[in-house]
Design an enzyme around this catalytic site. Structure first.
Site, PDB file in Angstrom:
ATOM      1  N   HIS A 196     -25.396 -16.146   6.561  1.00  0.00           N
ATOM      2  CA  HIS A 196     -24.788 -17.493   6.434  1.00  0.00           C
ATOM      3  C   HIS A 196     -25.699 -18.260   5.392  1.00  0.00           C
ATOM      4  O   HIS A 196     -26.573 -18.903   6.155  1.00  0.00           O
ATOM      5  CB  HIS A 196     -24.688 -18.068   7.696  1.00  0.00           C
ATOM      6  CG  HIS A 196     -23.805 -19.327   7.640  1.00  0.00           C
ATOM      7  ND1 HIS A 196     -23.840 -20.123   8.795  1.00  0.00           N
ATOM      8  CD2 HIS A 196     -23.087 -19.925   6.872  1.00  0.00           C
ATOM      9  CE1 HIS A 196     -22.912 -21.170   8.383  1.00  0.00           C
ATOM     10  NE2 HIS A 196     -22.712 -20.983   7.271  1.00  0.00           N
ATOM     11  N   MET A 254     -16.747 -23.781  10.829  1.00  0.00           N
ATOM     12  CA  MET A 254     -17.822 -24.339  11.288  1.00  0.00           C
ATOM     13  C   MET A 254     -17.340 -25.225  12.598  1.00  0.00           C
ATOM     14  O   MET A 254     -16.635 -26.124  12.036  1.00  0.00           O
ATOM     15  CB  MET A 254     -18.766 -25.439  10.260  1.00  0.00           C
ATOM     16  CG  MET A 254     -19.580 -24.460   9.364  1.00  0.00           C
ATOM     17  SD  MET A 254     -20.878 -23.357   9.995  1.00  0.00           S
ATOM     18  CE  MET A 254     -21.730 -24.608  10.757  1.00  0.00           C
ATOM     19  N   MET A 294     -31.138 -21.570   5.218  1.00  0.00           N
ATOM     20  CA  MET A 294     -31.155 -23.213   4.535  1.00  0.00           C
ATOM     21  C   MET A 294     -32.153 -23.578   3.694  1.00  0.00           C
ATOM     22  O   MET A 294     -33.348 -23.066   4.034  1.00  0.00           O
ATOM     23  CB  MET A 294     -31.369 -23.957   5.966  1.00  0.00           C
ATOM     24  CG  MET A 294     -30.204 -23.556   7.190  1.00  0.00           C
ATOM     25  SD  MET A 294     -30.584 -24.750   8.372  1.00  0.00           S
ATOM     26  CE  MET A 294     -29.168 -24.001   9.629  1.00  0.00           C
ATOM     27  N   ASP A 310     -18.752 -20.928  14.214  1.00  0.00           N
ATOM     28  CA  ASP A 310     -20.035 -21.173  14.365  1.00  0.00           C
ATOM     29  C   ASP A 310     -20.602 -22.586  14.884  1.00  0.00           C
ATOM     30  O   ASP A 310     -20.065 -23.698  14.002  1.00  0.00           O
ATOM     31  CB  ASP A 310     -20.670 -20.729  12.911  1.00  0.00           C
ATOM     32  CG  ASP A 310     -22.206 -20.825  12.899  1.00  0.00           C
ATOM     33  OD1 ASP A 310     -23.156 -21.196  13.808  1.00  0.00           O
ATOM     34  OD2 ASP A 310     -22.556 -20.565  11.813  1.00  0.00           O
ATOM     35  N   SER A 332     -27.035 -16.111  16.671  1.00  0.00           N
ATOM     36  CA  SER A 332     -27.610 -16.613  15.344  1.00  0.00           C
ATOM     37  C   SER A 332     -29.126 -16.735  15.937  1.00  0.00           C
ATOM     38  O   SER A 332     -29.748 -17.370  16.826  1.00  0.00           O
ATOM     39  CB  SER A 332     -27.181 -18.190  15.239  1.00  0.00           C
ATOM     40  OG  SER A 332     -27.783 -18.678  14.564  1.00  0.00           O
ATOM     41  N   ASP A 337     -28.879 -17.531   9.441  1.00  0.00           N
ATOM     42  CA  ASP A 337     -28.705 -18.682   8.745  1.00  0.00           C
ATOM     43  C   ASP A 337     -29.777 -18.918   7.981  1.00  0.00           C
ATOM     44  O   ASP A 337     -30.875 -19.427   8.319  1.00  0.00           O
ATOM     45  CB  ASP A 337     -28.746 -19.787  10.009  1.00  0.00           C
ATOM     46  CG  ASP A 337     -27.491 -20.042  10.751  1.00  0.00           C
ATOM     47  OD1 ASP A 337     -26.181 -19.809  10.317  1.00  0.00           O
ATOM     48  OD2 ASP A 337     -27.698 -19.789  12.036  1.00  0.00           O
ATOM     49  N   MET A 390     -26.458 -21.117   3.492  1.00  0.00           N
ATOM     50  CA  MET A 390     -26.451 -22.885   3.222  1.00  0.00           C
ATOM     51  C   MET A 390     -27.448 -23.185   2.436  1.00  0.00           C
ATOM     52  O   MET A 390     -28.601 -23.921   2.493  1.00  0.00           O
ATOM     53  CB  MET A 390     -26.660 -23.467   4.616  1.00  0.00           C
ATOM     54  CG  MET A 390     -25.405 -23.286   5.811  1.00  0.00           C
ATOM     55  SD  MET A 390     -26.014 -23.570   7.498  1.00  0.00           S
ATOM     56  CE  MET A 390     -26.568 -22.024   7.940  1.00  0.00           C
ATOM     57  N   HIS A 419     -26.226 -12.861  13.099  1.00  0.00           N
ATOM     58  CA  HIS A 419     -26.106 -13.913  12.381  1.00  0.00           C
ATOM     59  C   HIS A 419     -27.470 -14.682  11.793  1.00  0.00           C
ATOM     60  O   HIS A 419     -28.262 -15.121  12.598  1.00  0.00           O
ATOM     61  CB  HIS A 419     -25.282 -15.153  13.069  1.00  0.00           C
ATOM     62  CG  HIS A 419     -24.798 -16.155  12.288  1.00  0.00           C
ATOM     63  ND1 HIS A 419     -23.667 -16.084  11.493  1.00  0.00           N
ATOM     64  CD2 HIS A 419     -25.316 -17.447  12.022  1.00  0.00           C
ATOM     65  CE1 HIS A 419     -23.278 -17.245  11.062  1.00  0.00           C
ATOM     66  NE2 HIS A 419     -24.221 -18.002  11.271  1.00  0.00           N
ATOM     67  N   GLY A 458     -29.011 -25.736  15.101  1.00  0.00           N
ATOM     68  CA  GLY A 458     -28.375 -24.970  16.373  1.00  0.00           C
ATOM     69  C   GLY A 458     -28.428 -26.273  17.302  1.00  0.00           C
ATOM     70  O   GLY A 458     -28.902 -27.443  17.289  1.00  0.00           O
TER      71      GLY A 458
HETATM   72  C1  DX5 Z   1     -25.797 -24.302  12.356  1.00  0.00           C
HETATM   73  C2  DX5 Z   1     -26.006 -23.021  12.136  1.00  0.00           C
HETATM   74  C3  DX5 Z   1     -25.450 -22.070  13.355  1.00  0.00           C
HETATM   75  C4  DX5 Z   1     -26.269 -22.499  14.460  1.00  0.00           C
HETATM   76  C5  DX5 Z   1     -25.738 -22.325  15.567  1.00  0.00           C
HETATM   77  O1  DX5 Z   1     -25.674 -24.695  11.015  1.00  0.00           O
HETATM   78  O2  DX5 Z   1     -24.923 -22.285  10.912  1.00  0.00           O
HETATM   79  O3  DX5 Z   1     -25.181 -20.690  13.211  1.00  0.00           O
HETATM   80  O4  DX5 Z   1     -27.550 -21.669  14.663  1.00  0.00           O
HETATM   81  O5  DX5 Z   1     -26.245 -22.810  16.719  1.00  0.00           O
HETATM   82  P1  DX5 Z   1     -25.818 -23.187  18.118  1.00  0.00           P
HETATM   83  O6  DX5 Z   1     -24.850 -21.931  18.661  1.00  0.00           O
HETATM   84  O7  DX5 Z   1     -27.101 -23.536  18.954  1.00  0.00           O
HETATM   85  O8  DX5 Z   1     -24.758 -24.247  18.000  1.00  0.00           O
HETATM   86 ZN    ZN Z   2     -24.472 -20.092  10.856  1.00  0.00          ZN
END
Ligand code: DX5
Ligand code: ZN
Length: 216
Positions: free
Chosen positions: A66, A137, A36, A175, A7, A34, A68, A32, A144
């Site tokens: 991904h 999830m 948001m 994830d 990610s 993300d 969100m 990956h 993260g």
């Molecule tokens: C959180 C994201 C993840 C995040 C994971 O909402 O969807 O992809 O980057 O980070 P780690 O691996 O640090 O938990």
């Molecule tokens: Zn993610």
């Protein structure tokens, strides 16, 4: 066979292209991405122009996007044009999930669905024949570096059993809080894609972290 999807949320954005090249060269099968919007989740990350730039620099990578965001249908075409390979959206607020899956496929990319930790896995069993990826999830989405929620392991196992019973084989991805220990548990339960942000990009040696996770 495990596919690692680092990610990039945890990457150093001043050196994003170089970091992505490092993890791909070390064996990561996907990147990956993300997205948001500060509305659907309480955080803002990055969007279409960043994906387009990465895709231009690294055109052969598989971009595991991904979303969100509140409105995946409106923005899916732009992410597809920017280089997305698979677009995953959250099922919880969506009324007609098969229609969103069709809209994403109509953009010429793979479609995935994601479930928050509190969403019953049984609710997506009827959708398994329709998707390329189910993303479990193992933290609340948005940030993260959170701690892995162990209940994800039995959720993955239930999904893998349901896939076998239906004779379908979407990727099962997990994830949130993935490291060598939690990743091994998820892989044993039936996950074949591991998403890892901080374990890869906060490591002193990201390439070694990728190699260790790919070997699970
Ligand atoms: C959180 C994201 C993840 C995040 C994971 O909402 O969807 O992809 O980057 O980070 P780690 O691996 O640090 O938990
Ligand atoms: Zn993610």
């Amino acid at each position: 066979m495990i596919t690692l999807s680092p990610s990039i949320l945890s990457a150093d954005f001043a050196n994003l292209g170089a970091h992505c090249r490092t993890v791909l060269d070390a064996g990561a099968g996907m990147l990956h991405f993300d997205v948001m919007d500060g509305h659907f989740v309480p955080n803002i990350s990055f969007g279409v122009p960043v994906l387009a730039s990465l895709h231009k620099a690294l055109p052969d990578a598989f971009y595991d996007v991904h979303l969100m965001i509140s409105d995946p249908v409106t923005y899916a075409p732009a992410f597809a044009r920017a280089g997305a390979s698979c677009i995953t959206f959250r099922v919880e607020p969506v009324q007609d999930v098969p229609a969103v899956i069709r809209a994403i496929r109509d953009c010429g990319v793979q479609a995935g669905i994601s479930l928050k930790p509190g969403t019953p896995v049984e609710s997506v069993f009827p959708l398994l024949p329709l998707v390329d990826m189910v993303l479990v999830m193992s933290v609340e989405p948005g940030f993260g570096g959170q701690a892995f929620q162990p209940a994800a392991v039995e959720r993955i196992a239930a999904l893998r059993d349901a896939c076998r019973a239906q004779g379908v084989n979407p990727h099962i991805s997990v994830d949130g809080g993935i490291n060598a220990e939690t990743g091994a548990l998820c892989a044993a339960a039936g996950a074949d894609v591991l998403v890892a942000g901080s374990t890869v990009f906060s490591a002193a040696d990201p390439a070694a972290a990728v190699a260790a996770l790919c070997a699970l």
